[in-house]
Scaffold this active site. Structure first.
Site, PDB file in Angstrom:
ATOM      1  N   GLU A 147       0.811  -1.302   0.065  1.00  0.00           N
ATOM      2  CA  GLU A 147      -0.156  -0.182   0.071  1.00  0.00           C
ATOM      3  C   GLU A 147       0.831   1.208  -0.143  1.00  0.00           C
ATOM      4  OE1 GLU A 147      -3.552   2.059   2.853  1.00  0.00           O
ATOM      5  OE2 GLU A 147      -2.060   0.489   3.818  1.00  0.00           O
TER       6      GLU A 147
ATOM      7  N   LYS B  30      -9.659   2.699  -2.258  1.00  0.00           N
ATOM      8  CA  LYS B  30      -9.666   2.109  -0.871  1.00  0.00           C
ATOM      9  C   LYS B  30     -11.202   2.518  -0.306  1.00  0.00           C
ATOM     10  CE  LYS B  30      -7.273   1.648   3.370  1.00  0.00           C
ATOM     11  NZ  LYS B  30      -6.225   2.148   4.448  1.00  0.00           N
TER      12      LYS B  30
ATOM     13  N   CYS C 287      -5.363  -3.078   2.566  1.00  0.00           N
ATOM     14  CA  CYS C 287      -5.056  -2.970   4.034  1.00  0.00           C
ATOM     15  C   CYS C 287      -6.255  -2.849   5.095  1.00  0.00           C
ATOM     16  CB  CYS C 287      -4.395  -1.320   4.288  1.00  0.00           C
ATOM     17  SG  CYS C 287      -3.390  -1.511   5.940  1.00  0.00           S
TER      18      CYS C 287
END
Length: 276
Positions: A40, A106, A140
């Site tokens: 990430e 994300k 994540c």
């Protein structure tokens, strides 16, 4: 399918140094691979200074990803801080060898680091393809949300009761075969990282790949990596060690996956749901 995971430290908020570092690491890969996975925010670390570190979505990092994907004749993926129309995104790029690319923003922003006050959340999952593999890349904190990560099983009009044996006959199909998480996940929470990755593999009956950074970031948080490849039974099939820079290529077996789904067809009993 062969997939290569790169676990390494990152230079804090320094795109040029990170690009140079990954350029060397990727160039060192001699084995043929279908997919290279980076962590990430691999150009900056997990920075909450998007005004300083972000770049246009079609900026230099995307051009570099296209170059490396062509050079290695494979797909490369990882996330980057980008600016678009006045908003900032933690954006994952999925770039293939021909230069074509897809993106995923994300969805779950890490409020404990105030990511939600600096970046804009995405709203759409990405299902990408490599040959006959369907792949879902996430980022994540998404790992903590099993509904968003959920692998849907499509019966194609059949009822659950009448679809016994449907996977053998091709009536039903899973949304994806591989679930990926790219991360900057701190060592202090590495236990849930490791457990949740295994859980996602078992509950979604797929391969799961977690690629995390190592080393300290600009906020003095330590990262142990613990990057891993897990098979659909929840078994670890990679050998990457914590806290060590590593490049590892792992073979994913489609026949193994389909055989397991056939002899243990949990998809037939999965729940229908809609995300809003």
């Amino acid at each position: 399918m062969k997939t290569t995971i790169i676990q390494t430290s990152l230079h804090w908020e320094n795109r040029e140094k990170n690009i140079a570092h990954f350029d060397n690491l990727i160039s060192s890969i001699k084995e043929r691979t279908n997919l290279i996975i980076l962590p990430e925010m691999f150009t900056t670390g997990f920075s909450m200074n998007p005004e300083k570190v972000s770049e246009p979505s079609n900026g230099g990092t995307l051009k570099w990803l296209k170059q490396k994907a062509k050079e290695k004749n494979c797909v490369i993926t990882g996330s980057v801080a980008v600016e678009e129309k006045g908003n900032y995104y933690n954006r994952l790029f999925w770039v293939n060898e021909s230069g074509e690319y897809k993106t995923y923003d994300k969805r779950h922003l890490f409020r404990m680091a105030k990511e939600d006050t600096h970046y804009t959340a995405g709203s759409k999952k990405l299902i990408a393809k490599i040959n006959d593999w369907n792949i879902c890349p996430l980022v994540c904190y998404d790992l903590r949300f099993p509904v968003w990560s959920r692998n849907r099983f499509d019966l194609k009009g059949e009822s659950r009761q009448s679809a016994v044996g449907s996977e053998q006959s091709g009536v039903g199909s899973w949304e994806y075969d591989v679930l990926i998480y790219v991360a900057n996940w701190p060592e202090v929470r590495n236990y849930p990282w490791k457990q949740l990755l295994i859980a996602r593999a078992i509950e979604n009956q797929c391969y799961v790949i977690g690629v995390n950074r190592i080393g300290k970031d600009g906020n003095d948080f330590s990262h142990s990596g613990d990057s891993v490849v897990i098979n659909p039974r929840g078994e670890i099939i990679s050998v990457t060690k914590a806290n060590e820079e590593s490049i590892e290529t792992v073979f994913l077996d489609k026949n193994y996956l389909e055989e397991f789904r056939t002899i243990f067809p949990v998809g037939l009993d999965s729940d229908f749901f809609e995300l809003k």
